[in-house]
Design an enzyme around this catalytic site. Structure first.
Site, PDB file in Angstrom:
ATOM      1  N   LYS A   1       0.842  -1.210   0.000  1.00 58.48           N
ATOM      2  CA  LYS A   1       0.000   0.000   0.000  1.00 58.48           C
ATOM      3  C   LYS A   1       0.870   1.251   0.000  1.00 58.48           C
ATOM      4  CE  LYS A   1      -1.631   1.694   3.989  1.00 58.48           C
ATOM      5  NZ  LYS A   1      -1.386   3.112   4.321  1.00 58.48           N
ATOM      6  N   ASN A   2       1.857   1.286   0.893  1.00 61.29           N
ATOM      7  CA  ASN A   2       2.636   2.513   1.058  1.00 61.29           C
ATOM      8  C   ASN A   2       3.656   2.737  -0.047  1.00 61.29           C
ATOM      9  OD1 ASN A   2       1.109   3.057   3.244  1.00 61.29           O
ATOM     10  ND2 ASN A   2       2.660   2.529   4.776  1.00 61.29           N
TER      11      ASN A   2
ATOM     12  N   ARG B   1      -4.883  11.170   3.595  1.00 62.86           N
ATOM     13  CA  ARG B   1      -3.810  12.156   3.736  1.00 62.86           C
ATOM     14  C   ARG B   1      -2.681  11.914   2.722  1.00 62.86           C
ATOM     15  NH1 ARG B   1      -2.317  13.685   7.874  1.00 62.86           N
ATOM     16  NH2 ARG B   1      -0.133  13.988   7.373  1.00 62.86           N
TER      17      ARG B   1
ATOM     18  N   CYS C   1      -4.880  13.079  12.099  1.00 60.13           N
ATOM     19  CA  CYS C   1      -5.639  11.825  11.945  1.00 60.13           C
ATOM     20  C   CYS C   1      -5.615  11.151  13.315  1.00 60.13           C
ATOM     21  CB  CYS C   1      -5.022  10.954  10.865  1.00 60.13           C
ATOM     22  SG  CYS C   1      -3.634   9.994  11.419  1.00 60.13           S
TER      23      CYS C   1
ATOM     24  N   ARG D   1       0.390  14.881  12.661  1.00 56.30           N
ATOM     25  CA  ARG D   1       0.916  14.622  11.308  1.00 56.30           C
ATOM     26  C   ARG D   1       1.008  15.876  10.443  1.00 56.30           C
ATOM     27  NH1 ARG D   1      -1.302   8.994   9.209  1.00 56.30           N
ATOM     28  NH2 ARG D   1       0.664   9.030   8.068  1.00 56.30           N
ATOM     29  N   PRO D   2       1.824  16.837  10.864  1.00 52.85           N
ATOM     30  CA  PRO D   2       2.009  18.060  10.072  1.00 52.85           C
ATOM     31  C   PRO D   2       2.710  17.774   8.745  1.00 52.85           C
ATOM     32  CG  PRO D   2       3.625  17.937  11.822  1.00 52.85           C
ATOM     33  CD  PRO D   2       2.691  16.798  12.044  1.00 52.85           C
ATOM     34  N   ILE D   3       2.739  18.768   7.870  1.00 53.09           N
ATOM     35  CA  ILE D   3       3.459  18.590   6.587  1.00 53.09           C
ATOM     36  C   ILE D   3       4.525  19.672   6.410  1.00 53.09           C
ATOM     37  CG2 ILE D   3       1.534  17.412   5.429  1.00 53.09           C
ATOM     38  CD1 ILE D   3       1.075  20.161   3.955  1.00 53.09           C
ATOM     39  N   ASP D   4       4.973  20.242   7.532  1.00 54.38           N
ATOM     40  CA  ASP D   4       5.956  21.333   7.442  1.00 54.38           C
ATOM     41  C   ASP D   4       7.231  20.899   6.723  1.00 54.38           C
ATOM     42  OD1 ASP D   4       6.133  19.690   9.813  1.00 54.38           O
ATOM     43  OD2 ASP D   4       7.788  20.966  10.446  1.00 54.38           O
ATOM     44  N   LEU D   5       7.641  19.641   6.908  1.00 55.79           N
ATOM     45  CA  LEU D   5       8.898  19.196   6.278  1.00 55.79           C
ATOM     46  C   LEU D   5       8.734  19.053   4.766  1.00 55.79           C
ATOM     47  CD1 LEU D   5      10.046  16.565   8.925  1.00 55.79           C
ATOM     48  CD2 LEU D   5      10.703  18.970   8.736  1.00 55.79           C
TER      49      LEU D   5
ATOM     50  N   ASP E   1       4.575   0.899  11.981  1.00 55.29           N
ATOM     51  CA  ASP E   1       3.378   0.264  11.416  1.00 55.29           C
ATOM     52  C   ASP E   1       3.206  -1.177  11.859  1.00 55.29           C
ATOM     53  OD1 ASP E   1       3.465   1.953   8.175  1.00 55.29           O
ATOM     54  OD2 ASP E   1       2.905   2.610  10.184  1.00 55.29           O
TER      55      ASP E   1
ATOM     56  N   ILE F   1       7.486   7.380  16.954  1.00 56.76           N
ATOM     57  CA  ILE F   1       7.162   8.103  15.722  1.00 56.76           C
ATOM     58  C   ILE F   1       5.896   8.935  15.862  1.00 56.76           C
ATOM     59  CG2 ILE F   1       6.676   7.872  13.258  1.00 56.76           C
ATOM     60  CD1 ILE F   1       9.476   6.965  13.860  1.00 56.76           C
TER      61      ILE F   1
ATOM     62  N   ARG G   1      -8.546  -0.273   4.024  1.00 55.67           N
ATOM     63  CA  ARG G   1      -7.587   0.691   3.477  1.00 55.67           C
ATOM     64  C   ARG G   1      -6.232   0.036   3.250  1.00 55.67           C
ATOM     65  NH1 ARG G   1      -7.985   6.534   6.116  1.00 55.67           N
ATOM     66  NH2 ARG G   1      -6.552   6.787   4.370  1.00 55.67           N
TER      67      ARG G   1
HETATM   68  C1  EPZ Z   1       4.205   7.130   6.120  1.00 57.46           C
HETATM   69  O1  EPZ Z   1       3.440   8.181   6.667  1.00 57.46           O
HETATM   70  C2  EPZ Z   1       3.283   5.918   6.040  1.00 57.46           C
HETATM   71  N1  EPZ Z   1       2.144   6.229   5.170  1.00 57.46           N
HETATM   72  C3  EPZ Z   1       2.784   5.574   7.438  1.00 57.46           C
HETATM   73  O2  EPZ Z   1       1.997   4.378   7.324  1.00 57.46           O
HETATM   74  C4  EPZ Z   1       3.994   5.272   8.332  1.00 57.46           C
HETATM   75  O3  EPZ Z   1       3.545   5.021   9.640  1.00 57.46           O
HETATM   76  C5  EPZ Z   1       4.956   6.482   8.330  1.00 57.46           C
HETATM   77  O4  EPZ Z   1       5.332   6.804   6.972  1.00 57.46           O
HETATM   78  C6  EPZ Z   1       6.226   6.212   9.123  1.00 57.46           C
HETATM   79  O5  EPZ Z   1       6.890   5.097   8.596  1.00 57.46           O
HETATM   80  C7  EPZ Z   1       2.306   6.152   3.831  1.00 57.46           C
HETATM   81  O6  EPZ Z   1       3.373   5.845   3.328  1.00 57.46           O
HETATM   82  C8  EPZ Z   1       1.095   6.445   2.996  1.00 57.46           C
HETATM   83  P1  EPZ Z   1       6.313  10.469   8.202  1.00 57.46           P
HETATM   84  P2  EPZ Z   1       4.045   9.693   6.678  1.00 57.46           P
HETATM   85  O7  EPZ Z   1       6.268  11.721   7.418  1.00 57.46           O
HETATM   86  O8  EPZ Z   1       4.842   9.911   5.464  1.00 57.46           O
HETATM   87  C9  EPZ Z   1       6.475  13.828  11.561  1.00 57.46           C
HETATM   88  C10 EPZ Z   1       0.166   2.981   7.700  1.00 57.46           C
HETATM   89  O9  EPZ Z   1      -0.328   2.487   8.722  1.00 57.46           O
HETATM   90  N2  EPZ Z   1       6.393  14.777  10.449  1.00 57.46           N
HETATM   91  O10 EPZ Z   1       7.476   9.543   8.028  1.00 57.46           O
HETATM   92  O11 EPZ Z   1       2.916  10.617   6.948  1.00 57.46           O
HETATM   93  C11 EPZ Z   1       5.193  13.021  11.742  1.00 57.46           C
HETATM   94  O12 EPZ Z   1       4.254  13.738  12.540  1.00 57.46           O
HETATM   95  C12 EPZ Z   1       0.608   4.425   7.688  1.00 57.46           C
HETATM   96  O13 EPZ Z   1       0.345   2.348   6.620  1.00 57.46           O
HETATM   97  C13 EPZ Z   1       6.536  16.140  10.704  1.00 57.46           C
HETATM   98  O14 EPZ Z   1       6.726  16.570  11.836  1.00 57.46           O
HETATM   99  O15 EPZ Z   1       4.994   9.630   7.951  1.00 57.46           O
HETATM  100  C14 EPZ Z   1       5.686  11.776  12.419  1.00 57.46           C
HETATM  101  O16 EPZ Z   1       5.816  12.013  13.802  1.00 57.46           O
HETATM  102  C15 EPZ Z   1       0.352   5.121   9.022  1.00 57.46           C
HETATM  103  N3  EPZ Z   1       6.461  17.009   9.661  1.00 57.46           N
HETATM  104  C16 EPZ Z   1       7.078  11.564  11.823  1.00 57.46           C
HETATM  105  O17 EPZ Z   1       7.459  12.833  11.256  1.00 57.46           O
HETATM  106  C17 EPZ Z   1       6.257  16.585   8.365  1.00 57.46           C
HETATM  107  O18 EPZ Z   1       6.213  17.430   7.451  1.00 57.46           O
HETATM  108  C18 EPZ Z   1       7.139  10.524  10.710  1.00 57.46           C
HETATM  109  O19 EPZ Z   1       6.145  10.852   9.759  1.00 57.46           O
HETATM  110  C19 EPZ Z   1       6.101  15.201   8.137  1.00 57.46           C
HETATM  111  C20 EPZ Z   1       6.185  14.311   9.185  1.00 57.46           C
END
Ligand code: EPZ
Length: 427
Positions: A22-23, A99, A123, A128-132, A313, A335, A405
């Site tokens: 999926k991911n 998302r 969620c 889960r911000p997107i600042d990065l 996960d 995480i 999902r």
């Molecule tokens: C991906 O989510 C996966 N989703 C998630 O799987 C997985 O848990 C996660 O990576 C971590 O491995 C998909 O690939 C669709 P991150 P993502 O950005 O990209 C923080 C599942 O169950 N962060 O690596 O959203 C964030 O809050 C799902 O299949 C910021 O602060 O995860 C978190 O604490 C759930 N700012 C950490 O980083 C940002 O701009 C890791 O998040 C982005 C993230």
């Protein structure tokens, strides 16, 4: 709403097919935006999120055609064509439901020079911000503003110049968006402290198949030499390491013996190491992994972290399995800030779990008892299914749309290896 009904206590045994990841699929699909030529994805899992992403791409002008999918086949072949991008807007009503829609931001910026994408909002498992995502794109020369709940991004005339960005926190999605923006930039881009998850490697492999030039694939430093255009490609989605790990836990918790057909051990070292430490027999074969329970499970001390460490996960699924271990396990979720919502539901089935901040102590019990439980998020739902498979009596998992999902035809796969499981619809 559908629910899953399980009558537990039966050891699972036999062969279980692992679907496409999926991911990985959710970051390979938006790559179609990066070229006007057809992109064909094979081994695409039949999942709600994949369908939702296809609908979003359709709204952007991408045609999607499913080929040769017999109902009994797992996985599908989809050909995507973005001859012309007819819209650069990802609306709130789509993004709020999925998302991962945010992953059109980078490709739209690269291909069309602009993108308007709704902020995804939080969620169940965290803010889960997107600042990065935004900081990396700005480092590549994008102009970003946030108005009325939307990200409005644009590239300078002539396209993104490219640039350098070092992630303060490892982010899978932000690494993916940055990569998809950089491949069509005018210059060289460098990402440091990039995510190294196998799904990132899968994305890089598709991009290279489309003509991109990327150095450091599989490492935390990625160097992208931007190209003026990319061409089409045909690519098979990698097997789902989290689905495989989830069903490995099903074998362990039921005292069973499963062969996970299609699983890739190289993507699962931390998961398999955890299972071995818990006393589960693991045999890595060509094209499959055999997982067999071998006596009572042993307790573990585990902390989630970015790849190659133990994946967040898999935390909920391991917790379910460890509720029956011979002793106390300590799990730490580093995480996400709210990824223990499965705990009160597992407790209703007789599990003994104490949560203190990011740490959960799981004291093994002799057995679990079936009960009606509520799914809250995708992996929490799977942990409840796993507990139900081991519990004495009947378990009803409600709100199974969460499961749909991320797990392709879950009850079919489990029925085929001996589970007494069925889906009931409320009409
Ligand atoms: C991906 O989510 C996966 N989703 C998630 O799987 C997985 O848990 C996660 O990576 C971590 O491995 C998909 O690939 C669709 P991150 P993502 O950005 O990209 C923080 C599942 O169950 N962060 O690596 O959203 C964030 O809050 C799902 O299949 C910021 O602060 O995860 C978190 O604490 C759930 N700012 C950490 O980083 C940002 O701009 C890791 O998040 C982005 C993230």
């Amino acid at each position: 709403m559908d629910r899953i009904i399980i009558r537990g206590g039966k050891p699972l045994s036999g062969k279980l097919p692992v679907s496409g990841a999926k991911n990985a699929a959710l970051t390979l699909l938006p790559c179609a935006l990066l070229t006007d030529e057809p992109v064909t994805l094979r081994n695409l899992p039949r999942l709600a999120d994949v369908d939702s992403f296809g609908h979003l791409l359709n709204q952007l002008g991408v045609s999607t055609m499913i080929e040769g999918a017999r109902p009994e086949d797992f996985g599908r072949v989809m050909t995507l064509r973005a001859g012309r991008v007819t819209s650069t807007v990802a609306p709130y009503d789509i993004v709020r439901k999925m998302r991962a829609s945010i992953l059109v931001l980078g490709p739209l910026l690269a291909r069309a020079g602009e993108a308007t994408v709704s902020l995804p909002g939080g969620c169940a498992i965290g803010n889960r911000p997107i600042d990065l995502h935004l900081k990396a794109l700005e480092a590549f020369g994008a102009i970003i503003e946030i108005t009325a709940g939307y990200v409005k991004a644009s590239a300078p005339d002539g396209g993104l110049p490219g640039g350098n960005y070092s992630f303060p926190v490892v982010s899978v999605g932000a690494t993916e968006n940055a990569l998809m923006a950089a491949v069509l930039a005018n210059g060289i881009s460098r990402l440091e402290n990039a995510a190294r998850e196998p799904e990132i490697v899968d994305l890089c492999r598709l991009l290279v198949a489309m003509g991109a030039e990327i150095e450091g694939i599989g490492t935390d430093t990625l160097i992208v030499h931007g190209k003026p255009r990319l061409h089409g490609a045909t690519y098979a989605v990698m097997p789902d390491r989290i689905e495989a790990g989830s069903y490995a836990c099903a074998a362990a918790i039921t005292g069973g013996d499963l062969e996970l057909v299609g699983a890739s051990a190289e993507d699962m070292h931390a998961i398999l190491a955890g299972l071995r430490e818990a006393g589960v027999h693991i045999e890595e074969k060509r094209g499959s992994i055999r997982v067999a329970a071998d006596g009572r499970l042993k307790p573990l001390t585990l902390s989630t972290a970015p790849f190659p460490a133990f994946p967040t996960d898999m935390q909920a699924q391991f917790m379910a399995m460890l509720t029956l271990a011979d002793g106390a396990s300590v799990l730490t979720e580093t995480i996400f800030e709210n990824r223990y919502m499965h705990v009160p539901e597992l407790a209703r089935m007789g599990a003994d779990i104490t949560v203190n901040g990011r740490t959960a102590v799981v004291r093994g019990v002799a057995g679990l008892t079936g009960a009606p439980v509520m799914a809250t998020d995708l992996r929490a739902s799977m942990s409840l299914v796993l507990a139900g498979l081991a519990a004495q009596g009947e378990t009803q998992v409600n709100r199974v749309y969460h499961l749909d999902r991320g797990y392709e035809r879950l009850e079919e796969k489990l029925q085929a290896v001996g589970a007494d499981i069925e889906r009931a619809s409320d009409g």
